[in-house]
Design a protein around this motif. Structure first.
Motif, mmCIF file in Angstrom:
data_model
loop_
_atom_site.group_PDB
_atom_site.id
_atom_site.type_symbol
_atom_site.label_atom_id
_atom_site.label_comp_id
_atom_site.label_asym_id
_atom_site.label_seq_id
_atom_site.Cartn_x
_atom_site.Cartn_y
_atom_site.Cartn_z
ATOM 1 N N GLU A 248 -44.849 -1.540 -18.744
ATOM 2 C CA GLU A 248 -45.787 -2.653 -18.917
ATOM 3 C C GLU A 248 -47.181 -2.139 -19.275
ATOM 4 O OE1 GLU A 248 -46.792 -6.850 -16.646
ATOM 5 O OE2 GLU A 248 -45.957 -5.171 -15.483
ATOM 6 N N GLU A 249 -47.594 -1.069 -18.632
ATOM 7 C CA GLU A 249 -48.934 -0.518 -18.866
ATOM 8 C C GLU A 249 -49.057 0.130 -20.234
ATOM 9 O OE1 GLU A 249 -52.176 2.381 -18.822
ATOM 10 O OE2 GLU A 249 -50.056 2.937 -18.696
ATOM 11 N N THR A 250 -47.974 0.767 -20.707
ATOM 12 C CA THR A 250 -48.024 1.469 -21.996
ATOM 13 C C THR A 250 -47.585 0.597 -23.166
ATOM 14 O OG1 THR A 250 -45.764 2.304 -21.682
ATOM 15 C CG2 THR A 250 -47.592 3.711 -20.910
ATOM 16 N N GLY A 251 -46.878 -0.498 -22.882
ATOM 17 C CA GLY A 251 -46.356 -1.352 -23.949
ATOM 18 C C GLY A 251 -45.094 -0.815 -24.596
ATOM 19 N N ALA A 252 -44.495 0.203 -24.008
ATOM 20 C CA ALA A 252 -43.304 0.830 -24.589
ATOM 21 C C ALA A 252 -42.050 0.006 -24.314
ATOM 22 C CB ALA A 252 -43.136 2.242 -24.030
ATOM 23 N N ALA A 253 -41.011 0.256 -25.114
ATOM 24 C CA ALA A 253 -39.704 -0.371 -24.903
ATOM 25 C C ALA A 253 -38.900 0.483 -23.935
ATOM 26 C CB ALA A 253 -38.968 -0.524 -26.221
ATOM 27 N N LEU A 254 -38.443 -0.119 -22.857
ATOM 28 C CA LEU A 254 -37.687 0.567 -21.816
ATOM 29 C C LEU A 254 -36.296 -0.036 -21.725
ATOM 30 C CD1 LEU A 254 -37.563 2.438 -19.230
ATOM 31 C CD2 LEU A 254 -38.376 0.441 -17.950
ATOM 32 N N LYS B 106 -46.374 9.593 -19.852
ATOM 33 C CA LYS B 106 -46.569 10.230 -21.163
ATOM 34 C C LYS B 106 -45.344 10.018 -22.050
ATOM 35 C CE LYS B 106 -49.624 13.879 -19.409
ATOM 36 N NZ LYS B 106 -49.737 15.332 -19.109
ATOM 37 N N VAL B 107 -44.159 10.104 -21.466
ATOM 38 C CA VAL B 107 -42.929 9.868 -22.221
ATOM 39 C C VAL B 107 -42.942 8.473 -22.840
ATOM 40 C CG1 VAL B 107 -40.428 9.473 -21.990
ATOM 41 C CG2 VAL B 107 -41.476 11.515 -20.986
ATOM 42 N N LEU B 108 -43.250 7.480 -22.022
ATOM 43 C CA LEU B 108 -43.256 6.101 -22.498
ATOM 44 C C LEU B 108 -44.335 5.879 -23.557
ATOM 45 C CD1 LEU B 108 -42.625 4.433 -19.057
ATOM 46 C CD2 LEU B 108 -41.233 3.998 -21.086
ATOM 47 N N ALA B 109 -45.518 6.428 -23.322
ATOM 48 C CA ALA B 109 -46.617 6.237 -24.272
ATOM 49 C C ALA B 109 -46.302 6.890 -25.619
ATOM 50 C CB ALA B 109 -47.909 6.801 -23.682
ATOM 51 N N TYR B 110 -45.805 8.098 -25.578
ATOM 52 C CA TYR B 110 -45.498 8.843 -26.803
ATOM 53 C C TYR B 110 -44.355 8.175 -27.549
ATOM 54 C CZ TYR B 110 -44.885 13.088 -29.702
ATOM 55 O OH TYR B 110 -44.781 13.984 -30.739
ATOM 56 N N ALA B 111 -43.290 7.829 -26.830
ATOM 57 C CA ALA B 111 -42.145 7.173 -27.467
ATOM 58 C C ALA B 111 -42.549 5.823 -28.049
ATOM 59 C CB ALA B 111 -41.010 7.004 -26.462
ATOM 60 N N GLY B 112 -43.395 5.092 -27.334
ATOM 61 C CA GLY B 112 -43.862 3.806 -27.832
ATOM 62 C C GLY B 112 -44.617 3.948 -29.140
ATOM 63 N N ASP B 113 -45.449 4.968 -29.245
ATOM 64 C CA ASP B 113 -46.186 5.214 -30.488
ATOM 65 C C ASP B 113 -45.249 5.537 -31.647
ATOM 66 O OD1 ASP B 113 -48.576 4.784 -29.202
ATOM 67 O OD2 ASP B 113 -49.048 6.909 -28.925
ATOM 68 N N LEU B 114 -44.096 6.134 -31.334
ATOM 69 C CA LEU B 114 -43.127 6.525 -32.365
ATOM 70 C C LEU B 114 -42.120 5.417 -32.684
ATOM 71 C CD1 LEU B 114 -42.361 10.146 -31.120
ATOM 72 C CD2 LEU B 114 -43.746 9.507 -33.106
ATOM 73 N N GLY B 115 -42.183 4.317 -31.943
ATOM 74 C CA GLY B 115 -41.246 3.230 -32.159
ATOM 75 C C GLY B 115 -39.867 3.477 -31.600
ATOM 76 N N LEU B 116 -39.762 4.344 -30.606
ATOM 77 C CA LEU B 116 -38.486 4.669 -29.977
ATOM 78 C C LEU B 116 -38.401 4.058 -28.581
ATOM 79 C CD1 LEU B 116 -38.263 8.472 -30.846
ATOM 80 C CD2 LEU B 116 -37.024 6.626 -31.982
ATOM 81 N N ALA B 117 -37.238 3.525 -28.244
ATOM 82 C CA ALA B 117 -37.001 3.072 -26.875
ATOM 83 C C ALA B 117 -36.771 4.276 -25.967
ATOM 84 C CB ALA B 117 -35.796 2.149 -26.822
ATOM 85 N N VAL B 118 -37.143 4.124 -24.696
ATOM 86 C CA VAL B 118 -36.877 5.139 -23.683
ATOM 87 C C VAL B 118 -35.718 4.635 -22.820
ATOM 88 C CG1 VAL B 118 -37.776 6.443 -21.720
ATOM 89 C CG2 VAL B 118 -39.266 5.915 -23.676
ATOM 90 N N ILE B 119 -34.643 5.415 -22.762
ATOM 91 C CA ILE B 119 -33.436 5.038 -22.021
ATOM 92 C C ILE B 119 -33.407 5.848 -20.732
ATOM 93 C CG2 ILE B 119 -30.916 4.981 -22.071
ATOM 94 C CD1 ILE B 119 -31.113 4.632 -25.106
ATOM 95 N N THR B 120 -33.421 5.146 -19.602
ATOM 96 C CA THR B 120 -33.588 5.818 -18.316
ATOM 97 C C THR B 120 -32.371 5.650 -17.414
ATOM 98 O OG1 THR B 120 -34.622 3.877 -17.278
ATOM 99 C CG2 THR B 120 -36.081 5.455 -18.371
ATOM 100 N N HIS B 121 -32.276 6.585 -16.492
ATOM 101 C CA HIS B 121 -31.328 6.494 -15.378
ATOM 102 C C HIS B 121 -32.117 6.035 -14.161
ATOM 103 C CE1 HIS B 121 -27.780 7.529 -12.942
ATOM 104 N NE2 HIS B 121 -28.646 7.965 -12.047
ATOM 105 N N ALA B 122 -31.695 4.933 -13.551
ATOM 106 C CA ALA B 122 -32.507 4.305 -12.514
ATOM 107 C C ALA B 122 -32.026 4.651 -11.108
ATOM 108 C CB ALA B 122 -32.520 2.789 -12.701
ATOM 109 N N GLU B 123 -32.333 5.859 -10.664
ATOM 110 C CA GLU B 123 -32.129 6.227 -9.264
ATOM 111 C C GLU B 123 -33.226 7.212 -8.890
ATOM 112 O OE1 GLU B 123 -27.743 6.283 -7.619
ATOM 113 O OE2 GLU B 123 -27.873 7.510 -9.424
ATOM 114 N N ASP B 124 -33.960 6.907 -7.848
ATOM 115 C CA ASP B 124 -35.000 7.815 -7.367
ATOM 116 C C ASP B 124 -34.324 9.073 -6.830
ATOM 117 O OD1 ASP B 124 -36.872 9.162 -5.639
ATOM 118 O OD2 ASP B 124 -38.092 7.351 -5.625
ATOM 119 N N GLY B 125 -34.519 10.193 -7.535
ATOM 120 C CA GLY B 125 -33.838 11.424 -7.169
ATOM 121 C C GLY B 125 -34.214 11.960 -5.808
ATOM 122 N N GLY B 126 -35.397 11.609 -5.332
ATOM 123 C CA GLY B 126 -35.780 12.046 -3.996
ATOM 124 C C GLY B 126 -34.961 11.389 -2.906
#
Length: 411
Positions: A209-215, A151-171
């Protein structure tokens, strides 16, 4: 009438146009001519003495505003992480953050993707964007719920915003402070396998890839992580990634003797992963070189390793350490400033980071050969917690301009 300024007799370094000789003409706050320029009558001139003139740095993903350190390092724009107090999840807080540094520093807030960075309820991204946010992010943590992340990626993609992530599986990484391996074992530190990073990247890339958002993955530090990013780029996924100097210059051996200045997030990796980072810099897999600026004083660093705060003061050393890549032949000078300025600006959707006509006159003058030694006690940052303490380097910023105005450098 607007003020005009000409910076002359320089070696121009532009991520787009390459390296050439000449100057830059500034009208007001904008570049209006470059190269062999004609200087209008009455124009103020500055002779750069043959030194390098390049776009000022856009530091993507800092945790603290540290004006003297930024200016000393040639930084005039920063992407501010949402992990503030209070969290950048409210339009009033975002707007205030965007304005407090001006005119000497433009802060581009990275708004929290979820309320309180808790990873459950989406924040008001549209309102935060209108308040000045240039991207949304997960902060220093990971969103465990894949449904929420989608949902974050889809919503941000619709708004034209990149999503900036921290890449470590917290589990996988919960309760750990190091990468599993010989060094962590010898030190008796709680450690997680390096696979925590590619696990997170694989999921987020598939959702992008599925949402088309910028990551944008703020830091990638493992060979497996770089392979995933390369493959995603080949498929046309809108994914970019960054790295700090610590992760291409140091391996987990730097933690030996419980050096808490080497307690970072993500943690330092193996030597093979460090070598993979250099390859990723050379082949274009890595898009952004950032400082990860996160100053911590002795009350947070002079503790047992597992109890100390993670992070380093990196703003003042970013450019000098990046220049080492050029001297070693890993990248070109224009590629360095793409990593430091043009590419982070593109992630944030800001039209700066080059010497193009019409671009903001955010510039630095650099003596690339000036020798100095990194000394944590003499840095201008709020704290000098650098893992590079004592390292001799070359390259010093001698002038900085924000919107055509010269900024005072700390003594």
């Amino acid at each position: 009438m607007s003020r005009t300024l000409a910076l002359l007799n320089a070696t121009l370094v532009c991520p787009v146009a390459g390296v050439s000789a000449g100057g830059v003409l500034i009208d007001g706050d904008t570049i209006v001519a470059t190269g062999l320029i004609e200087v209008p009558d009455g124009t103020e001139t500055i002779d750069c003495g043959g030194q390098m003139l390049a776009p000022a740095i856009v530091d993507l993903g800092v945790f603290a505003i540290d004006l003297p350190a930024f200016h000393a390092g040639g930084i005039v724009r920063v992407g501010l992480m949402p992990d503030q107090s209070p969290v950048l999840d409210d339009p009033g807080i975002v707007q205030r953050a965007a304005l407090i540094g001006r005119p000497g520093l433009w802060i581009h807030p990275i708004a929290a993707a979820t309320r309180g960075l808790a990873g459950s309820d989406l924040a008001e991204m549209a309102i935060n964007r209108d308040a000045g946010a240039r991207a949304v992010g997960t902060g220093a943590g990971w969103i465990a719920d894949s449904g929420v992340m989608r949902k974050v990626l889809a919503y941000a993609g619709d708004l034209g915003l990149a999503v900036i992530t921290h890449a470590e599986d917290g589990g996988v990484t919960v309760g750990t402070v190091a990468t599993a391996g010989e060094t962590a074992t010898r030190m008796g530190l709680p450690a997680a396998p390096a696979i925590a990073e590619p696990l997170a990247i694989a999921r987020d890339v598939m959702l992008a890839e599925e949402t088309g958002a910028a990551l944008h993955i703020r830091q990638v530090t493992t060979a497996a992580g770089f392979d995933l990013v390369r493959a995603a780029k080949r498929r046309g996924v809108r994914v970019t990634c960054g790295i700090t100097p610590a992760h291409f210059m140091l391996s987990d051996i730097a933690m030996t003797d419980f050096r808490t200045f080497a307690h970072l997030s993500p943690p330092l990796r193996s030597e093979s992963d460090r070598q993979a980072a250099l390859t990723a810099l050379a082949d274009g897999t890595i898009d952004v070189l950032c400082s990860g600026h996160d100053p911590h004083g002795p009350e947070e660093k002079r503790l047992p390793f597992a109890d100390s705060a993670s992070g380093m003061a990196g703003a003042e050393t970013l450019l000098a350490l990046g220049l080492g890549l050029v001297r070693d032949g890993t990248i070109t000078m224009e590629r360095l400033f793409a990593l430091l300025a043009a590419n982070p600006a593109r992630v944030l959707g800001v039209a700066t980071g080059t010497l193009a006509i019409g671009a903001p006159a955010d510039l630095l003058v650099l003596d690339p050969h000036a020798p100095w030694q990194i000394d944590g006690n003499r840095l201008h940052a709020k704290a000098g917690n650098t893992p590079f303490d004592g390292l001799p380097v070359q390259g010093k910023v001698v002038r900085v301009f924000k919107g055509g105005n010269a900024l005072p450098l700390p003594a």
